[in-house]
Design a protein around this motif. Structure first.
Motif, PDB file in Angstrom:
ATOM      1  N   HIS A   1      39.367  43.186   2.070  1.00 17.77           N
ATOM      2  CA  HIS A   1      37.966  42.898   1.735  1.00 17.77           C
ATOM      3  C   HIS A   1      37.149  44.180   1.869  1.00 17.77           C
ATOM      4  CE1 HIS A   1      34.290  40.512   1.391  1.00 17.77           C
ATOM      5  NE2 HIS A   1      33.830  41.050   2.516  1.00 17.77           N
TER       6      HIS A   1
ATOM      7  N   VAL B   1      33.462  45.936   2.033  1.00 12.80           N
ATOM      8  CA  VAL B   1      32.030  45.740   2.277  1.00 12.80           C
ATOM      9  C   VAL B   1      31.283  46.932   1.669  1.00 12.80           C
ATOM     10  CG1 VAL B   1      30.239  45.400   4.020  1.00 12.80           C
ATOM     11  CG2 VAL B   1      32.555  44.505   4.408  1.00 12.80           C
TER      12      VAL B   1
ATOM     13  N   THR C   1      38.925  41.131  -2.275  1.00  6.39           N
ATOM     14  CA  THR C   1      37.572  40.578  -2.406  1.00  6.39           C
ATOM     15  C   THR C   1      36.591  41.672  -1.988  1.00  6.39           C
ATOM     16  OG1 THR C   1      37.694  39.711  -0.148  1.00  6.39           O
ATOM     17  CG2 THR C   1      38.212  38.171  -1.946  1.00  6.39           C
TER      18      THR C   1
ATOM     19  N   SER D   1      32.043  42.491  -1.062  1.00  6.04           N
ATOM     20  CA  SER D   1      30.685  41.983  -0.872  1.00  6.04           C
ATOM     21  C   SER D   1      29.697  43.122  -1.035  1.00  6.04           C
ATOM     22  CB  SER D   1      30.528  41.353   0.514  1.00  6.04           C
ATOM     23  OG  SER D   1      30.733  42.321   1.533  1.00  6.04           O
ATOM     24  N   ASP D   2      28.461  42.750  -1.388  1.00  6.30           N
ATOM     25  CA  ASP D   2      27.397  43.743  -1.500  1.00  6.30           C
ATOM     26  C   ASP D   2      26.063  43.015  -1.474  1.00  6.30           C
ATOM     27  OD1 ASP D   2      25.942  46.224  -2.148  1.00  6.30           O
ATOM     28  OD2 ASP D   2      27.906  46.924  -2.841  1.00  6.30           O
TER      29      ASP D   2
ATOM     30  N   ALA E   1      33.142  39.130  -6.004  1.00  5.90           N
ATOM     31  CA  ALA E   1      32.122  39.904  -5.303  1.00  5.90           C
ATOM     32  C   ALA E   1      31.100  38.945  -4.701  1.00  5.90           C
ATOM     33  CB  ALA E   1      31.449  40.882  -6.256  1.00  5.90           C
ATOM     34  N   LEU E   2      31.057  38.876  -3.382  1.00  3.61           N
ATOM     35  CA  LEU E   2      30.186  37.935  -2.668  1.00  3.61           C
ATOM     36  C   LEU E   2      28.854  38.598  -2.341  1.00  3.61           C
ATOM     37  CD1 LEU E   2      33.057  36.892  -0.263  1.00  3.61           C
ATOM     38  CD2 LEU E   2      32.163  35.467  -2.108  1.00  3.61           C
ATOM     39  N   THR E   3      27.743  37.854  -2.509  1.00  4.69           N
ATOM     40  CA  THR E   3      26.425  38.384  -2.174  1.00  4.69           C
ATOM     41  C   THR E   3      25.595  37.311  -1.473  1.00  4.69           C
ATOM     42  OG1 THR E   3      25.551  37.694  -4.332  1.00  4.69           O
ATOM     43  CG2 THR E   3      26.350  39.958  -4.165  1.00  4.69           C
TER      44      THR E   3
ATOM     45  N   TYR F   1      25.227  40.322   1.860  1.00 14.17           N
ATOM     46  CA  TYR F   1      26.053  40.534   3.046  1.00 14.17           C
ATOM     47  C   TYR F   1      25.873  39.366   4.015  1.00 14.17           C
ATOM     48  CZ  TYR F   1      26.418  45.393   1.473  1.00 14.17           C
ATOM     49  OH  TYR F   1      26.655  46.531   0.743  1.00 14.17           O
ATOM     50  N   SER F   2      26.977  38.869   4.550  1.00 19.93           N
ATOM     51  CA  SER F   2      26.900  37.735   5.472  1.00 19.93           C
ATOM     52  C   SER F   2      28.202  37.598   6.239  1.00 19.93           C
ATOM     53  CB  SER F   2      26.639  36.445   4.679  1.00 19.93           C
ATOM     54  OG  SER F   2      26.906  35.316   5.470  1.00 19.93           O
TER      55      SER F   2
ATOM     56  N   ASN G   1      30.940  35.621   4.507  1.00 20.87           N
ATOM     57  CA  ASN G   1      31.822  36.212   3.499  1.00 20.87           C
ATOM     58  C   ASN G   1      33.218  36.458   4.058  1.00 20.87           C
ATOM     59  OD1 ASN G   1      29.677  36.264   1.697  1.00 20.87           O
ATOM     60  ND2 ASN G   1      29.155  38.409   2.116  1.00 20.87           N
TER      61      ASN G   1
ATOM     62  N   GLU H   1      27.372  41.849   8.159  1.00 19.31           N
ATOM     63  CA  GLU H   1      28.807  41.655   7.909  1.00 19.31           C
ATOM     64  C   GLU H   1      29.628  42.659   8.717  1.00 19.31           C
ATOM     65  OE1 GLU H   1      31.453  41.036   3.887  1.00 19.31           O
ATOM     66  OE2 GLU H   1      29.322  40.553   3.842  1.00 19.31           O
TER      67      GLU H   1
END
Length: 488
Positions: free
Chosen positions: A21, A23, A45, A47-48, A66-68, A70-71, A74, A95
């Motif tokens: 993953h 970040v 995977t 995130s941003d 792509a997860l949004t 930041y958390s 995710n 994150e």
């Protein structure tokens, strides 16, 4: 411990992880690395905070979620064996904080690249203040054209491969070696993780004033870099920079020099350099012996110099001159490096990444070589942390030679640049006027677009230089020019 960085790994065995993953995945380098990991067989995977085109489109095409924004959640979705933290991520990122607290194995992008790809490859690292992206892309293409099937990861979109990376089966891995810092817990330069066996050092001039105090501090990181090259390795260094040649003396391996000045003291020099619409043609001289002629579909003496470095490195890798020349002639360049975006109503719009005053000067000279009879209007955004500062005030005042007209965007205030250290744009434009260059400035993009679209004339070359998006300047300018000339 409150200041504990978590479970940070410096090395990892490629087969030890499956789910990775990232970040900060929407950045050019991180996004491309995500694609490379996916191509190498990992489950990836990312995130941003926000993910915009073109990177959002590229990640989707590669099958990378792509997860949004930041958390910590995710990480529950990704279930990673390893997290890669981008260098734009700050310690307080929610994150990144969760990664630390959960003790999930984490690495910086450079450490992961070094461990997962470069450790078992012949690492060819292109470092230096200027020309890294073009030179590393050209180096990679020469190896591909010679049938060596290399891997590469560079900082721009290569026109030959429509991307920033390639995963090959050959022994060589070409990587653009960035001197910027690595991660919030590692303030050393990225290239210190890249295990150079062959390296090119294009130039050393002060840059990145946000993380380096002065030129000696900046040079110190290159000193560390050249010492990483093994005794059976090769360092190719540009003789136009005496400080770079001096730094090269600390290299344990073979040192080879090059320079674009004909007849100069260096191992590789050019002869009979000629520029035309098709690019540059010149003969290559290796230690006094003429190897033959090459065609490079790029312009400018700085690109002749970049090409000589690639030839010197490729000769060390065992390529014949004929193999090298074939690769050079078929190189299509890199997006945003003298990239022709459009010609509308006889007005040519060229996009370039130049931001350091040396790069601005060399790019203007290159475009002047390529279009000697056309009026050139240079439009420049000082956007980088260093270019916003008055450290290069006098250098910018002499960087626009060859342009008939120049327009500079006044930078917005930046919290990292004290008021008394800001670049004085009006002073630059006044200095340019004394040199006979019609110079002006603008505080906003819309008024600059309107001015350039209205006052440019058929036959003009509009050279737009910025290391960022420039507020969408080029796209807005193309729309305005099409409206003016009634083109679709």
């Amino acid at each position: 411990m409150a200041d504990d960085n978590g479970n940070v790994l410096e090395t990892i065995t490629p087969g030890a992880v499956r789910r990775i993953h990232l970040v900060g995945v929407a950045g050019t380098g991180m996004g491309s690395f995500a694609g490379m990991l996916k191509a190498a067989g990992y489950d990836v995977t990312g995130s941003d905070e926000n993910v915009y085109p073109p990177m959002s489109d590229m990640l989707r095409a590669w099958g990378i979620q792509a997860l949004t924004p930041y958390s910590p959640g995710n990480l529950d979705t990704a279930k990673p064996d390893l997290v890669i933290i981008g260098n734009v991520i700050r310690r307080v990122n929610p994150e990144a904080t969760a990664v630390r607290e959960r003790r999930i194995p984490q690495m910086s992008f450079p450490a992961a690249l070094g461990s997962l790809f470069l450790d078992r490859a012949h690492s060819v690292v292109v470092a230096g203040t200027h020309g890294k992206t073009t030179t590393s892309s050209l180096m990679a293409h020469v190896l591909v054209a010679a049938g060596k099937d290399p891997s590469f990861l560079v900082g721009g979109v290569t026109q030959n491969y429509s991307g920033n990376y390639r995963v090959g089966k050959g022994p060589h891995f070409v990587v653009e070696g960035d001197e910027y810092d690595t991660a919030y817990w590692d303030k050393g330069s990225k290239f210190l993780h890249y295990r150079p066996k062959t390296a090119i050092l294009t130039s050393v001039e002060f840059d990145h004033a946000d993380i380096f105090r002065d030129l000696p501090h900046y040079e110190a990181t290159f000193d560390k870099f050249v010492r990483l090259i093994p005794k059976d390795g090769r360092l190719v260094v540009c003789a136009a920079y005496p400080n770079a040649v001096k730094l090269a003396q600390a290299c344990p391996g073979q040192v080879v020099t090059y320079v674009a000045k004909e007849g100069a003291q260096a191992d590789f020099t050019p002869r009979n350099v000629r520029f035309g619409p098709e690019g540059a043609r010149f003969e290559v001289v290796e230690r006094g012996t003429v190897l033959g002629s090459v065609l490079l579909p790029l312009s400018g003496m700085h690109n002749v110099e970049n090409t000589l470095s690639v030839i010197a490195a490729a000769r060390g890798l065992g390529l014949s001159f004929e193999e090298i020349a074939k690769g050079l002639a078929t190189f299509q360049g890199v997006k945003r490096r003298q990239e022709v975006r459009a010609e509308i109503g006889g007005i040519l719009v060229v996009d370039d990444f130049a931001h350091h005053p040396t790069a601005v000067r060399e790019t203007i000279a290159a475009i002047r070589h390529r279009y000697p009879d056309r009026r050139m209007w240079a439009i420049f955004e000082p956007r980088s942390n260093t270019s916003r500062r008055n450290i290069h005030q006098e250098d910018y005042a002499h960087a626009f030679t060859g342009a008939n007209r120049a327009s500079l965007k006044v930078p917005e205030r930046h919290d990292k640049v004290p008021v008394d250290e800001e670049l004085n744009v009006p002073r630059v434009t006044e200095a340019l006027k004394t040199q006979g260059i019609d110079a002006d400035s603008a505080t906003d993009v819309p008024s600059l677009v309107e001015r350039v679209a209205r006052e440019s004339q058929p036959g003009d070359v509009l050279l737009v230089m910025s290391n960022g998006a420039f507020g969408g300047f080029i796209d807005k300018l193309l729309v305005a020019l099409r409206a003016r000339f009634g083109e679709k």
